[in-house]
Design an enzyme around this catalytic site. Structure first.
Site, PDB file in Angstrom:
ATOM      1  N   ARG A  46       1.095  -1.417   0.019  1.00  0.00           N
ATOM      2  CA  ARG A  46       0.071  -0.107   0.008  1.00  0.00           C
ATOM      3  C   ARG A  46       0.713   1.178  -0.251  1.00  0.00           C
ATOM      4  NH1 ARG A  46      -1.666   1.809   4.499  1.00  0.00           N
ATOM      5  NH2 ARG A  46      -2.191  -0.057   5.339  1.00  0.00           N
ATOM      6  N   TYR A  98     -16.166  16.246 -15.286  1.00  0.00           N
ATOM      7  CA  TYR A  98     -16.596  14.650 -15.579  1.00  0.00           C
ATOM      8  C   TYR A  98     -17.927  14.573 -14.545  1.00  0.00           C
ATOM      9  CZ  TYR A  98     -16.456   9.667 -15.160  1.00  0.00           C
ATOM     10  OH  TYR A  98     -16.514   8.269 -15.394  1.00  0.00           O
ATOM     11  N   ASP A 170      -7.738  18.150 -14.734  1.00  0.00           N
ATOM     12  CA  ASP A 170      -8.249  16.505 -15.186  1.00  0.00           C
ATOM     13  C   ASP A 170      -7.893  16.456 -16.677  1.00  0.00           C
ATOM     14  OD1 ASP A 170      -9.325  14.280 -16.477  1.00  0.00           O
ATOM     15  OD2 ASP A 170     -11.027  14.479 -14.983  1.00  0.00           O
ATOM     16  N   LYS A 195      -8.514   5.349 -19.460  1.00  0.00           N
ATOM     17  CA  LYS A 195      -8.749   5.724 -20.823  1.00  0.00           C
ATOM     18  C   LYS A 195      -7.674   5.526 -21.759  1.00  0.00           C
ATOM     19  CE  LYS A 195     -12.631   6.619 -18.625  1.00  0.00           C
ATOM     20  NZ  LYS A 195     -13.008   7.866 -17.803  1.00  0.00           N
TER      21      LYS A 195
HETATM   22  C1  LIG Z   1     -13.336   8.285 -16.804  1.00  0.00           C
HETATM   23  C2  LIG Z   1     -12.999   9.791 -16.292  1.00  0.00           C
HETATM   24  C3  LIG Z   1     -12.929   9.795 -14.832  1.00  0.00           C
HETATM   25  C4  LIG Z   1     -13.085   8.764 -13.879  1.00  0.00           C
HETATM   26  O1  LIG Z   1     -11.911   7.853 -14.019  1.00  0.00           O
HETATM   27  P1  LIG Z   1     -12.392   6.236 -13.452  1.00  0.00           P
HETATM   28  O2  LIG Z   1     -11.170   5.657 -13.963  1.00  0.00           O
HETATM   29  O3  LIG Z   1     -13.626   5.853 -14.337  1.00  0.00           O
HETATM   30  O4  LIG Z   1     -12.538   6.312 -12.062  1.00  0.00           O
HETATM   31  C5  LIG Z   1     -12.442  11.184 -14.594  1.00  0.00           C
HETATM   32  N1  LIG Z   1     -12.481  12.099 -15.435  1.00  0.00           N
HETATM   33  C6  LIG Z   1     -12.435  11.881 -16.773  1.00  0.00           C
HETATM   34  C7  LIG Z   1     -12.360  13.221 -17.863  1.00  0.00           C
HETATM   35  C8  LIG Z   1     -13.054  10.726 -17.323  1.00  0.00           C
HETATM   36  O5  LIG Z   1     -13.142  10.339 -18.478  1.00  0.00           O
END
Ligand SMILES: *Cc1c(COP(=O)(O)O)cnc(C)c1O
Length: 381
Positions: A46, A98, A170, A195
C-alpha cells in the site's frame, strides 16, 4: 530524450538479475526489512510497490513533474486531491467537469465541509468571480465533456495562484502526448488511466502528477492513509499501454480530425463539436495548448429528436455502444441517455447537452471502415 523514447525507457529498467528486457511484475504485498525499525525502499505494497513505482516514474517524466501517484481508478485519484483539503475550504470547479467528479464534490467531500462552486472555466472572468478567500483548489478539465470545451490552462493557473489556490487539471482527454498542464503552470495533473494511458479497455486506474515535492508529500500521505492504490497487475498493463501512447493518440487524432471534417459536410448533422475545426469556440486556445492535434473525442448533433439519436447509436457495429473512451476500440454513446443521464433535463439544457447529441471515442481502426460504419447508421436512422 523525446517523449516517445521516455514512454518506453523511463521507469522500465531491465531486470538486473535476469537481464529480462521487461521488468517483472511484483505481486508481493510485503517486503523483508533490513532490521526491526529499519526500512528498505519498499516495506508494504500500500505504501509503495516496485511495479507501481515504475509506472509512476514514467508518468512523472511524461508530464514533466517531480513525481506521480497511481490509484485504483480515476475517481480515487481525484478524491485524494480533494481529500487533502480541510473543512471550510472551498473548491471552484469547471461546469463541464466529469459527472463522477461532480458527484464526488456535491455528495461526498461536501460532507466533510469542503464547499464547491461550479463556474464556466472557458470564461475566465466567471471563473475568477467564483473564487473566495477560502478557495484552495481550482479544478478544470480540458477538453471538457461532452462539448469538447477548451479551457486556457495557463490563464487559469495565473488566476488560481493570484488568489493563493492550487490549480488541478483533469487531463484525461488530452493525455501528456498533447498537453502538459504542469508546464503551463498547473500544480496537479489528474488522469483516468482507464482511458488513453491504458488504452486497451482492460484496466481501471488513475494518476496524479505534481510539480513540487511538498505537494507530493501531502498527497502521498493521504493516499497511503486512505489506501486506494493501483494494483501491480494493472500498473504493469498501464506501463505496457503507455509505451505506444503517443503513436496511438496521434493516429487516433488524425482519424478524428478527418471524421469531424466529413461529418461537418453532412446535411443530416446539425453541428460538430471538435476543437480541431476552425469554427469551434476553443480552437485558438487549443491550437496553442495542444501539441499539433486536437484529441480523438468528438461530439456531433444529429438533426432530429432523442429517438433518432438513440437509433443512430444502436446502428453502428465498429463503434460499440458503451461509455468510457480512449482505447483502440472505437465507442459511441448518446450523452442524454448514457454518460449524462443522471442530469435533470433542465440541467442538460443548461449545459448545452441536446437530445440529438452523439459522442464518439475514435479508436485505431482504419478511417475508411469507421466512415462506412457511420454511413450505415445515417442510412438506418
Ligand atoms: C473516466 C473519467 C474519470 C474517472 O475515471 P475512472 O477511472 O472511471 O474512475 C475522470 N475524468 C474523466 C475526464 C474521465 O473520462
Amino acid at each position: 530524450m523525446q517523449f516517445r523514447t521516455r514512454a518506453i525507457h523511463v521507469g522500465n529498467q531491465r531486470c538486473p538479475e535476469t537481464g529480462a528486457v521487461v521488468p517483472p511484475i511484483h505481486l508481493a504485498s510485503t517486503f523483508v526489512q533490513p532490521g526491526a525499525g529499519e526500512w528498505g525502499e519498499f516495506d508494504y505494497s500500500r505504501s509503495g510497490n516496485p511495479t507501481r513505482k515504475a509506472l509512476e516514474t514514467t508518468l512523472a517524466s511524461l508530464e514533466g513533474g517531480c513525481a506521480a501517484l497511481c490509484f485504483a481508478s480515476g475517481m480515487a485519484a481525484t478524491h485524494c486531491a480533494v481529500a487533502m483539503l480541510s473543512s471550510g475550504d472551498h473548491v471552484v470547479a469547471g461546469s463541464d467537469i466529469y459527472g463522477g467528479t461532480y458527484r464526488l464534490l456535491h455528495q461526498v467531500t461536501n460532507r466533510a465541509g469542503i464547499n464547491v462552486t461550479l463556474a464556466d472555466s472557458t470564461d475566465l472572468a466567471k471563473l475568477e468571480a467564483a473564487i473566495t478567500p477560502a478557495t484552495k483548489l481550482v479544478w478544470i478539465e480540458s477538453p471538457g465533456n461532452p462539448r469538447m470545451t477548451i479551457t486556457d490552462i495557463a490563464a487559469c493557473a495565473e488566476i488560481a495562484h493570484r488568489h493563493g489556490a492550487l490549480l488541478g487539471v483533469d487531463s484525461t482527454f488530452a493525455t501528456p502526448a498533447l498537453t502538459r498542464p504542469l508546464e503551463l503552470g498547473a500544480d496537479i495533473v489528474m488522469h483516468s488511466a482507464t482511458k488513453y494511458l491504458g488504452g486497451h479497455s482492460d484496466l481501471m486506474g488513475g494518476a496524479l502528477v505534481v510539480r513540487e515535492q511538498s505537494l507530493y508529500d501531502e498527497l502521498y500521505f493521504v493516499q497511503n492513509a486512505t489506501g486506494a492504490i493501483m494494483g501491480a497487475l494493472d500498473a504493469f498493463l498501464c506501463s505496457r499501454g503507455i509505451k505506444t501512447l503517443e503513436l496511438r493518440v496521434r493516429e487516433q487524432c488524425q482519424t478524428a480530425q478527418r471524421l469531424a471534417e466529413w461529418l461537418a459536410e453532412n446535411d443530416q448533422v446539425e453541428r460538430v463539436l471538435y476543437p480541431g475545426l476552425a469554427d469551434h469556440p476553443g480552437h485558438d486556445v487549443a491550437s496553442r495548448q495542444m501539441d499539433g492535434a486536437f484529441g480523438a473525442m468528438l461530439t456531433f448533433e444529429l438533426k432530429g429528436d432523442y429517438a433518432m439519436a438513440q437509433r443512430f447509436v444502436e446502428s453502428t457495429e465498429l463503434f460499440q455502444l458503451a461509455v468510457s473512451l480512449g482505447a483502440v476500440e472505437s465507442l459511441i454513446e448518446q450523452p442524454a441517455s448514457m454518460s449524462h443521464a443522471s442530469y435533470a433535463a433542465e440541467d442538460r439544457a443548461k449545459h448545452g447537452i441536446t437530445d440529438g447529441m452523439i459522442r464518439l471515442s475514435v479508436g485505431l481502426e482504419a478511417y475508411e471502415d469507421l466512415q462506412a460504419d457511420l454511413e450505415r447508421a445515417f442510412a438506418a436512422r
